[in-house]
Design an enzyme around this catalytic site. Structure first.
Site, PDB file in Angstrom:
ATOM      1  N   THR A 101       3.730   2.967   5.644  1.00 44.92           N
ATOM      2  CA  THR A 101       2.326   2.538   5.591  1.00 44.92           C
ATOM      3  C   THR A 101       1.518   3.480   6.472  1.00 44.92           C
ATOM      4  O   THR A 101       1.987   3.874   7.539  1.00 44.92           O
ATOM      5  CB  THR A 101       2.147   1.080   6.072  1.00 44.92           C
TER       6      THR A 101
ATOM      7  N   GLY B 187       0.834  -1.204   0.000  1.00 43.87           N
ATOM      8  CA  GLY B 187       0.000   0.000   0.000  1.00 43.87           C
ATOM      9  C   GLY B 187       0.863   1.246   0.000  1.00 43.87           C
ATOM     10  O   GLY B 187       1.845   1.313   0.731  1.00 43.87           O
TER      11      GLY B 187
ATOM     12  N   ASP C  10       4.359  -4.498   6.248  1.00 47.81           N
ATOM     13  CA  ASP C  10       4.867  -5.759   6.801  1.00 47.81           C
ATOM     14  C   ASP C  10       5.013  -6.849   5.736  1.00 47.81           C
ATOM     15  O   ASP C  10       5.974  -7.615   5.749  1.00 47.81           O
ATOM     16  CB  ASP C  10       4.028  -6.226   7.994  1.00 47.81           C
TER      17      ASP C  10
ATOM     18  N   ASP D 137       1.235  -0.018  11.610  1.00 48.59           N
ATOM     19  CA  ASP D 137       1.076  -1.357  12.194  1.00 48.59           C
ATOM     20  C   ASP D 137       2.341  -2.213  12.127  1.00 48.59           C
ATOM     21  O   ASP D 137       2.269  -3.435  12.149  1.00 48.59           O
ATOM     22  CB  ASP D 137      -0.076  -2.094  11.487  1.00 48.59           C
TER      23      ASP D 137
ATOM     24  N   ARG E 250       1.326  -5.253  -5.983  1.00 51.49           N
ATOM     25  CA  ARG E 250       1.331  -6.488  -5.199  1.00 51.49           C
ATOM     26  C   ARG E 250       1.722  -7.591  -6.182  1.00 51.49           C
ATOM     27  O   ARG E 250       1.324  -7.557  -7.347  1.00 51.49           O
ATOM     28  CB  ARG E 250      -0.033  -6.719  -4.567  1.00 51.49           C
TER      29      ARG E 250
ATOM     30  N   ARG F 149      -7.369  -2.276   9.405  1.00 55.49           N
ATOM     31  CA  ARG F 149      -7.986  -3.606   9.495  1.00 55.49           C
ATOM     32  C   ARG F 149      -7.603  -4.296  10.781  1.00 55.49           C
ATOM     33  O   ARG F 149      -8.411  -4.913  11.439  1.00 55.49           O
ATOM     34  CB  ARG F 149      -7.543  -4.482   8.312  1.00 55.49           C
TER      35      ARG F 149
ATOM     36  N   ASP G  60      -0.990   2.759   8.179  1.00 52.06           N
ATOM     37  CA  ASP G  60      -1.641   2.069   9.302  1.00 52.06           C
ATOM     38  C   ASP G  60      -0.860   2.097  10.609  1.00 52.06           C
ATOM     39  O   ASP G  60      -1.408   1.779  11.662  1.00 52.06           O
ATOM     40  CB  ASP G  60      -1.909   0.606   8.926  1.00 52.06           C
TER      41      ASP G  60
HETATM   42  P1  ADP Z   1       2.343  -4.261   2.596  1.00 57.50           P
HETATM   43  O1  ADP Z   1       3.811  -4.240   2.345  1.00 57.50           O
HETATM   44  O2  ADP Z   1       1.728  -2.905   2.484  1.00 57.50           O
HETATM   45  O3  ADP Z   1       1.983  -5.005   3.860  1.00 57.50           O
HETATM   46  P2  ADP Z   1       1.459  -6.611   1.045  1.00 57.50           P
HETATM   47  O4  ADP Z   1       1.176  -7.413   2.245  1.00 57.50           O
HETATM   48  O5  ADP Z   1       0.475  -6.623  -0.071  1.00 57.50           O
HETATM   49  O6  ADP Z   1       1.656  -5.055   1.374  1.00 57.50           O
HETATM   50  O7  ADP Z   1       2.874  -7.087   0.496  1.00 57.50           O
HETATM   51  C1  ADP Z   1       3.440  -6.476  -0.657  1.00 57.50           C
HETATM   52  C2  ADP Z   1       4.171  -7.494  -1.483  1.00 57.50           C
HETATM   53  O8  ADP Z   1       5.238  -8.078  -0.709  1.00 57.50           O
HETATM   54  C3  ADP Z   1       3.348  -8.700  -1.917  1.00 57.50           C
HETATM   55  O9  ADP Z   1       2.572  -8.459  -3.049  1.00 57.50           O
HETATM   56  C4  ADP Z   1       4.440  -9.716  -2.221  1.00 57.50           C
HETATM   57  O10 ADP Z   1       5.019  -9.481  -3.471  1.00 57.50           O
HETATM   58  C5  ADP Z   1       5.478  -9.409  -1.134  1.00 57.50           C
HETATM   59  N1  ADP Z   1       5.298 -10.337  -0.005  1.00 57.50           N
HETATM   60  C6  ADP Z   1       4.367 -10.305   0.970  1.00 57.50           C
HETATM   61  N2  ADP Z   1       4.485 -11.354   1.811  1.00 57.50           N
HETATM   62  C7  ADP Z   1       5.513 -12.081   1.356  1.00 57.50           C
HETATM   63  C8  ADP Z   1       6.154 -13.302   1.770  1.00 57.50           C
HETATM   64  N3  ADP Z   1       5.744 -13.982   2.843  1.00 57.50           N
HETATM   65  N4  ADP Z   1       7.209 -13.762   1.045  1.00 57.50           N
HETATM   66  C9  ADP Z   1       7.636 -13.078  -0.049  1.00 57.50           C
HETATM   67  N5  ADP Z   1       7.079 -11.946  -0.476  1.00 57.50           N
HETATM   68  C10 ADP Z   1       6.041 -11.437   0.191  1.00 57.50           C
END
Ligand code: ADP
Length: 319
Positions: free
Chosen positions: A125, A11, A103, A129, A72, A171, A127
């Site tokens: 982010t 995000g 995260d 969080d 993503r 969330r 949030d």
């Molecule tokens: P944020 O970073 O805002 O929490 P996401 O949770 O959508 O957003 O994570 C962003 C991107 O990071 C995902 O689309 C994916 O490419 C990568 N990612 C998330 N979790 C994992 C994981 N466990 N292992 C490898 N890549 C990950």
């Protein structure tokens, strides 16, 4: 280390651009070549990687969003995807990477670290969080966006003597609702970390009404449930005219506050220093107004905790 890269992922958050600027300029200051990876981990897999210079990050410190775009990417969660990403970096002689994101992005960053690419996370982010840091880049701007909206809602709420339920983002973390609610004197604040009691909300509304209050604001973090459903229940129980505003994505945008620009500048600069010191698998954090670094896996061993003392204070002050 002669070449590093920077990407934004997950995000978007206001202040990410200020962090990109800090990474690029701090790297150039140390005579390190710096590349921008477009569209997050997807761009890393696809090789959407371009050299950055001083001018590439000109005139962006005040802009929301991210000039590197975000995405993503499911493929990056697979070992094959991660290997492709590593190969793209190795082919260009890039030895270090700064990942600005939330995260999920940090979990991705750890995978690269495990595959031998030096990686540093910068928490971006709205949030707030991410465990291990008091604040994330974008949170302060989002809270300010919410209170500006509530101030406006308050004007119309007063004119019509209405109760307003305002649903904000969050969330799993109630930080936006809590900070905005305390800053704006909301009558009740509903956060995912604390169970809410409708009887209590109704009683507080009725008590306020009896002492002549012209309006009430109830702030709901989206993780608690639908603001529309909560408003319906409140209206049924009190008979008060109750309206709902769901603030949605306006909370993600806008020019970053001074706090977020300064935070992003300090964090982005330290991320480069850490790479040059040979560190990896770590994230930049702010703790007690000091910019520090912590191991990502150690930080993530603890869940993010909202400051419940603020929650209790808000209840006392909004009586
Ligand atoms: P944020 O970073 O805002 O929490 P996401 O949770 O959508 O957003 O994570 C962003 C991107 O990071 C995902 O689309 C994916 O490419 C990568 N990612 C998330 N979790 C994992 C994981 N466990 N292992 C490898 N890549 C990950």
């Amino acid at each position: 280390m002669k070449r590093i890269a920077v990407l934004t992922s997950g995000g978007d958050a206001p202040g990410m651009n200020a962090a990109i600027r800090a990474v690029v300029r701090k790297a150039l200051y140390h005579n390190v070549e710096v590349f921008g990876v477009y569209h997050g981990f997807r761009g890393l897999i696809e090789g959407d990687i371009r050299p950055m210079d001083v001018g590439s990050v000109g005139d962006i410190i005040h802009r929301g969003g991210t000039i590197l775009y975000s995405a993503r990417c499911e493929e990056f969660k697979t070992p094959e995807g991660q290997e492709k990403a590593v190969a793209q970096l190795r082919a260009r002689g890039i030895e270090g990477l700064v990942v600005i994101g939330g995260d999920g992005s940090f979990r991705g960053a750890l995978k690269l670290h495990e595959r031998g690419i030096r990686t540093i996370g910068v928490p971006g982010t709205i949030d707030n969080d991410i465990p291990g840091t008091d604040f994330t880049i974008g949170f302060d701007t989002a809270v300010n966006t919410v209170i500006q909206a509530i101030d406006k809602i308050r004007d119309t709420a007063t004119s019509h003597e209405r109760t307003y339920v305002v649903e904000v983002m969050g969330r799993h973390a109630g930080d936006i609702a809590l900070w905005a609610g305390l800053a704006d004197g909301a009558e009740s604040i509903l956060i995912p970390e604390e169970p809410y009691n409708l009887d209590d909300i109704v009683e507080r509304l009725q008590r306020g009404h009896q002492r002549g209050k012209k309006h009430s604001i109830i702030l709901v973090a989206e993780g608690v449930g639908s603001g529309v459903d909560i408003a319906r229940e409140i209206a049924a129980r009190t008979g008060f005219e109750t309206r709902v505003t769901v603030l949605g994505h306006i909370q993600r945008g806008g020019s970053p506050t001074a706090f977020d620009r300064v935070l992003a500048s300090r964090m982005g600069a330290l991320a480069v220093d850490l790479l040059l010191e040979g560190k990896s698998g770590r994230m930049v954090a702010i703790q007690n107004n000091r910019i520090v670094d912590v191991a990502i896996d150690e930080a993530f061993a603890q869940p993010h905790a909202v400051d419940l003392s603020m929650y209790h204070l808000a209840r006392i002050l909004s009586i």
